[in-house]
Design a protein around this motif. Structure first.
Motif, mmCIF file in Angstrom:
data_model
loop_
_atom_site.group_PDB
_atom_site.id
_atom_site.type_symbol
_atom_site.label_atom_id
_atom_site.label_comp_id
_atom_site.label_asym_id
_atom_site.label_seq_id
_atom_site.Cartn_x
_atom_site.Cartn_y
_atom_site.Cartn_z
ATOM 1 N N HIS A 1 0.786 -1.139 0.076
ATOM 2 C CA HIS A 1 -0.136 -0.068 -0.114
ATOM 3 C C HIS A 1 1.075 1.355 -0.057
ATOM 4 C CE1 HIS A 1 -3.481 2.515 0.896
ATOM 5 N NE2 HIS A 1 -2.657 3.316 1.668
ATOM 6 N N ARG B 1 -5.443 -7.017 7.060
ATOM 7 C CA ARG B 1 -6.007 -6.180 6.364
ATOM 8 C C ARG B 1 -6.523 -4.744 7.149
ATOM 9 N NH1 ARG B 1 -6.000 -7.113 0.961
ATOM 10 N NH2 ARG B 1 -5.957 -9.369 0.379
ATOM 11 N N ARG B 2 -7.119 -5.382 8.442
ATOM 12 C CA ARG B 2 -7.703 -4.442 9.266
ATOM 13 C C ARG B 2 -6.581 -3.644 9.994
ATOM 14 N NH1 ARG B 2 -11.258 -8.828 10.443
ATOM 15 N NH2 ARG B 2 -9.918 -9.045 12.343
ATOM 16 N N ASP C 1 -5.231 -0.985 7.467
ATOM 17 C CA ASP C 1 -6.218 -0.108 7.711
ATOM 18 C C ASP C 1 -5.903 1.075 9.156
ATOM 19 O OD1 ASP C 1 -7.280 -0.650 5.304
ATOM 20 O OD2 ASP C 1 -9.052 -1.707 6.262
#
Length: 255
Positions: free
Chosen positions: A10, A32-33, A36
């Motif tokens: 990312h 993934r959390r 974020d």
């Protein structure tokens, strides 16, 4: 890095810089959390510490509109770490450039280190978080495969001065004039530091590695002997005339 290698990647534009995440592990919902959460953390740091935002806590604190007790806990943590870096560097790291409260010399490294910690706590073991060229690595790139970080030559565009090899947790921070011109100042004279074209420091964690690299760059003459006495850190410097020197243990990382 090949797309065939599983992982999370990312890029985020925040804090006036580019932050990239390279997490080399099979993605899971938890990871993934965590990614974020790490990105949200970077934006929170920008909101709290940006000296370009008049409404940030650090701007309001610098103008005397609020007290330290009115700030969120992370402000007190960062100022404590800045005070530590100032003591260790004999005042060559300063949180007050040109009369203005500005902990930017430590905040970016602190934010990157914290972002990597969020991912590590979620189970990732092969992590590279890069904030504008200042890097926190956790674990190798893959089992038995080190990270290889190219360090740009400050005087020869397109060339590398060295490649840092890391088999385990390592931070890499570079202070220099190639990208942003003379932006590191001698805190004692207020003039731009001109003793180096670039100085790269490796150490265990990016918060202090980044601030010590800034302090060493500002110090100029005398930086080498100070760095030799700084346990757990090694450096490579390039002077404006192209000369290079390294601290005694840098050979363990550079090639």
């Amino acid at each position: 890095m090949s797309d065939a290698v599983p992982g999370l990647r990312h890029v985020e534009h925040v804090m006036g810089s580019v932050f990239s995440f390279d997490v080399r592990v099979e993605p899971t919902p938890a990871l993934r959390r965590a990614l974020d959460e790490a990105v949200i953390h970077l934006h929170r740091v920008d909101e709290v510490f940006s000296t370009y935002r008049p409404d940030s806590y650090i701007s309001r604190l610098g103008r005397g509109e609020i007290r330290r007790e009115d700030c969120p806990p992370e402000v007190l943590e960062v100022l404590r770490l800045c005070a530590h870096a100032t003591r260790v560097s004999d005042g060559w790291f300063s949180v007050v450039p040109e009369g203005t409260l500005d902990p930017s010399g430590l905040v970016k490294g602190w934010a990157v280190e914290a972002a990597s910690h969020i991912l590590h706590e979620a189970g990732a073991r092969h992590i590279c978080v890069n904030g504008g060229g200042d890097i926190q690595l956790r674990g190798p790139a893959a089992p038995g495969t080190p990270w290889r970080i190219g360090i740009a030559h400050p005087l020869r565009p397109g060339e590398l001065v060295t490649v840092v090899t890391a088999h385990d947790d390592l931070a890499v921070a570079t202070s220099g004039t190639a990208e942003r011109g003379a932006h590191v100042f001698d805190p004692h004279s207020g003039r731009p530091a001109t003793g180096f074209a670039s100085l790269t420091l490796v150490g265990p964690r990016l918060t202090l590695t980044d601030s010590y690299a800034t302090a060493a760059f500002a110090r100029g003459e005398g930086a080498r002997s100070w760095l030799e006495g700084l346990h757990g850190y090694e450096a490579l410097a390039v002077t404006p005339d192209g000369e290079e020197w390294v601290t005694t243990g840098f050979h363990r990382y550079g090639s």
